[in-house]
Structure formats: structure tokens, C-alpha cells
Design a protein around this motif. Structure first.
Motif, PDB file in Angstrom:
ATOM      1  N   ILE A  86       0.811  -1.225   0.000  1.00 34.06           N
ATOM      2  CA  ILE A  86       0.000   0.000   0.000  1.00 34.06           C
ATOM      3  C   ILE A  86       0.845   1.277   0.000  1.00 34.06           C
ATOM      4  O   ILE A  86       0.574   2.207  -0.773  1.00 34.06           O
ATOM      5  CB  ILE A  86      -0.981  -0.010   1.196  1.00 34.06           C
ATOM      6  CG1 ILE A  86      -2.099  -1.027   0.932  1.00 34.06           C
ATOM      7  CG2 ILE A  86      -1.578   1.378   1.443  1.00 34.06           C
ATOM      8  CD1 ILE A  86      -3.066  -1.200   2.088  1.00 34.06           C
ATOM      9  N   PRO A  87       1.902   1.391   0.848  1.00 30.54           N
ATOM     10  CA  PRO A  87       2.685   2.638   0.846  1.00 30.54           C
ATOM     11  C   PRO A  87       3.378   2.947  -0.479  1.00 30.54           C
ATOM     12  O   PRO A  87       3.797   4.083  -0.696  1.00 30.54           O
ATOM     13  CB  PRO A  87       3.720   2.400   1.962  1.00 30.54           C
ATOM     14  CG  PRO A  87       3.082   1.395   2.862  1.00 30.54           C
ATOM     15  CD  PRO A  87       2.329   0.494   1.931  1.00 30.54           C
ATOM     16  N   SER A  90       0.978   5.505  -1.991  1.00 31.86           N
ATOM     17  CA  SER A  90       0.353   6.523  -1.150  1.00 31.86           C
ATOM     18  C   SER A  90       1.391   7.420  -0.489  1.00 31.86           C
ATOM     19  O   SER A  90       2.491   6.969  -0.148  1.00 31.86           O
ATOM     20  CB  SER A  90      -0.500   5.848  -0.061  1.00 31.86           C
ATOM     21  OG  SER A  90      -1.026   6.798   0.838  1.00 31.86           O
ATOM     22  N   ASN A  92       0.066   9.324   2.083  1.00 33.66           N
ATOM     23  CA  ASN A  92      -0.696   9.605   3.298  1.00 33.66           C
ATOM     24  C   ASN A  92      -0.054   8.881   4.470  1.00 33.66           C
ATOM     25  O   ASN A  92      -0.067   7.648   4.522  1.00 33.66           O
ATOM     26  CB  ASN A  92      -2.150   9.165   3.113  1.00 33.66           C
ATOM     27  CG  ASN A  92      -3.028   9.560   4.287  1.00 33.66           C
ATOM     28  OD1 ASN A  92      -2.731   9.248   5.433  1.00 33.66           O
ATOM     29  ND2 ASN A  92      -4.110  10.263   3.981  1.00 33.66           N
ATOM     30  N   LEU A  94      -0.850   8.574   7.639  1.00 31.29           N
ATOM     31  CA  LEU A  94      -1.753   7.773   8.472  1.00 31.29           C
ATOM     32  C   LEU A  94      -2.071   6.442   7.802  1.00 31.29           C
ATOM     33  O   LEU A  94      -2.089   5.393   8.454  1.00 31.29           O
ATOM     34  CB  LEU A  94      -3.041   8.551   8.754  1.00 31.29           C
ATOM     35  CG  LEU A  94      -4.078   7.825   9.624  1.00 31.29           C
ATOM     36  CD1 LEU A  94      -3.488   7.476  10.980  1.00 31.29           C
ATOM     37  CD2 LEU A  94      -5.338   8.674   9.774  1.00 31.29           C
ATOM     38  N   LEU A  95      -2.301   6.485   6.495  1.00 35.36           N
ATOM     39  CA  LEU A  95      -2.580   5.246   5.762  1.00 35.36           C
ATOM     40  C   LEU A  95      -1.368   4.328   5.781  1.00 35.36           C
ATOM     41  O   LEU A  95      -1.503   3.112   5.937  1.00 35.36           O
ATOM     42  CB  LEU A  95      -2.966   5.577   4.317  1.00 35.36           C
ATOM     43  CG  LEU A  95      -3.244   4.374   3.405  1.00 35.36           C
ATOM     44  CD1 LEU A  95      -4.398   3.546   3.951  1.00 35.36           C
ATOM     45  CD2 LEU A  95      -3.536   4.837   1.985  1.00 35.36           C
ATOM     46  N   ILE A  96      -0.180   4.898   5.627  1.00 38.88           N
ATOM     47  CA  ILE A  96       1.043   4.094   5.670  1.00 38.88           C
ATOM     48  C   ILE A  96       1.208   3.446   7.041  1.00 38.88           C
ATOM     49  O   ILE A  96       1.548   2.262   7.143  1.00 38.88           O
ATOM     50  CB  ILE A  96       2.272   4.962   5.329  1.00 38.88           C
ATOM     51  CG1 ILE A  96       2.206   5.424   3.872  1.00 38.88           C
ATOM     52  CG2 ILE A  96       3.570   4.188   5.569  1.00 38.88           C
ATOM     53  CD1 ILE A  96       3.300   6.390   3.487  1.00 38.88           C
ATOM     54  N   CYS A  98      -1.169   2.702   9.203  1.00 36.81           N
ATOM     55  CA  CYS A  98      -2.173   1.646   9.354  1.00 36.81           C
ATOM     56  C   CYS A  98      -1.782   0.398   8.563  1.00 36.81           C
ATOM     57  O   CYS A  98      -1.965  -0.734   9.033  1.00 36.81           O
ATOM     58  CB  CYS A  98      -3.536   2.156   8.894  1.00 36.81           C
ATOM     59  SG  CYS A  98      -4.255   3.422   9.958  1.00 36.81           S
ATOM     60  N   SER A  99      -1.236   0.606   7.376  1.00 37.77           N
ATOM     61  CA  SER A  99      -0.827  -0.535   6.558  1.00 37.77           C
ATOM     62  C   SER A  99       0.307  -1.304   7.216  1.00 37.77           C
ATOM     63  O   SER A  99       0.377  -2.534   7.131  1.00 37.77           O
ATOM     64  CB  SER A  99      -0.418  -0.074   5.157  1.00 37.77           C
ATOM     65  OG  SER A  99       0.812   0.629   5.187  1.00 37.77           O
TER      66      SER A  99
END
Length: 220
Positions: A86-87, A90, A92, A94-96, A98-99
Motif C-alpha cells: 500500500i505505501p 500513497s 498519506n 496515516l494510511l502508511i 495503518c498498513s
């Protein structure tokens, strides 16, 4: 005697047992990419995956009994591969983060079975030899992955693409590794309580593990 493909597939699991460490070399790049994020939080991108792995290591025996070791390993590999990549797409933070947490949950599912699959599928002197190989392959796999990450360090997104290797290993496990036989009823019904002295060692190991990671991150 198991086939060579089965042996290679099982041993390949050892090469990615420490795959959470792959991004340690790009922490300086991440600091520049996210200048408003505290350095401690950026370093947590590594440590949070190791922490969340502990959350699935603990219920791993229960899940393995219910679903089977092979399914647990494959699910763990696919979860880690999906979250790990995912990173790469992205910016983001926060998304990184969480992933990375989800990545660790997957690692906690498959990494303990790098040893247990050897124990279930082999015996005698050959099993002892494979367990020795397992230790060496864990270190070798980690070194190779860190080396590849070093080659890609100029483009930090690309480093996260290395997690795609987990899909390849999931395919190997699915195709060539048989499901270990379930224990007998007598074995299932026998419960062994862990002495308090053993729990103290586990707690001490956990604290030492966190301290080592903290020191390693600060030395980079």
C-alpha cells in the motif's frame, strides 16, 4: 521423504520472516518526505509492525487448530503482501502507518510456522539439518532484502514493492506444501500450563526485543 519442491517452499518462508525490517534504510527519506511528522512517529513505521505481529502470534496456535497451519500461513502471507504494498502508492502518513500495523498482523500469522512446518514434515537428522538451514536462511533472506532495499533507496515508494515477494511464497506454499496432520484426540485434550518462570522469560524477551529495535533504529 518430501519432494525437493516442498522443502524449498518451506525454507522460503524463513527468508521473509524478518521482512518488516526492509524499510529501515529509507527512514531518512521518509523524514524528508514527511517533515511535519515527528521522527519518533516515522521510526514507529518499523516498530509498529513488530508490535502488531505479537498480537497474532499469541492466538496463532488456536487459529492453526481451527483453520489448519497451511491456511493460516497463506492468509498471513497475503495479508502482509497486500498491506505491505500500500505505501508504494500513497503519500498519506496515516494510511502508511495503518498498513504497517496490518502488515505485522500477517507476519505474526506466518512467521512462527517457518519452524513448525519443518517440525511437522520432517524427522530425525534431516529435520535437524533443515532447522539449521532455517536459521541461516532467515539471516540470509534479511540481508538480501535489505540489500535490494538499498538499491531502491533513492525511490522510497519502490522499496515497499519488495513485499510482493510474499505473494510468490504464498503460491509456493499453496502448491507444494501439504497440510500437516492434525494431532490425535489425546493430544488435543491434554493441556500444559506454562510455569510462571517461563512467563517471566517471555516478558524479559519481549522487553529485550523492543530495546534492541530501539537501539538499531537510533543507530541508523
Amino acid at each position: 521423504m518430501k519432494s525437493t519442491r516442498t522443502t524449498i517452499s518451506i525454507l522460503s518462508l524463513s527468508t521473509v520472516s524478518n521482512i518488516t525490517t526492509v524499510i529501515t534504510g529509507v527512514i531518512p527519506q521518509l523524514r524528508r518526505e514527511f517533515p511535519n511528522i515527528p521522527t519518533t512517529m516515522i521510526e514507529w513505521l518499523v516498530t509498529i509492525a513488530n508490535f502488531s505481529a505479537l498480537l497474532t502470534i499469541l492466538p496463532n496456535p488456536f487459529l492453526s487448530r481451527k483453520l489448519g497451519i497451511k491456511k493460516v500461513v497463506i492468509i498471513g502471507l497475503l495479508i502482509s503482501a497486500t498491506a505491505g504494498i500500500i505505501p508504494a502508492f500513497s503519500n498519506n502518513f496515516l494510511l502508511i502507518m495503518c498498513s504497517r500495523f496490518i502488515l505485522g498482523l500477517g507476519v505474526g500469522l506466518f512467521s512462527p510456522h517457518a519452524i513448525s512446518l519443518i517440525a511437522h514434515n520432517y524427522s530425525g537428522e534431516f529435520r535437524a539439518k533443515l532447522l539449521g538451514y532455517q536459521t541461516g536462511l532467515t539471516a540470509l533472506g534479511n540481508a538480501i532484502l535489505l540489500g535490494l532495499a538499498g538499491l531502491l533507496v533513492g525511490i522510497w515508494h519502490a522499496v515497499f514493492g519488495l513485499y510482493l515477494i510474499l505473494i510468490f511464497i504464498a503460491i509456493l506454499i499453496g502448491l507444494f506444501v501439504p497440510e500437516p496432520e492434525k494431532p490425535s484426540i489425546e493430544t488435543k485434550n491434554s493441556k500444559v500450563k506454562l510455569p510462571w518462570q517461563k512467563w517471566q522469560l517471555i516478558i524479559l524477551t519481549f522487553i529485550t526485543y523492543l530495546l534492541i529495535w530501539g537501539v538499531q533504529l537510533k543507530l541508523r
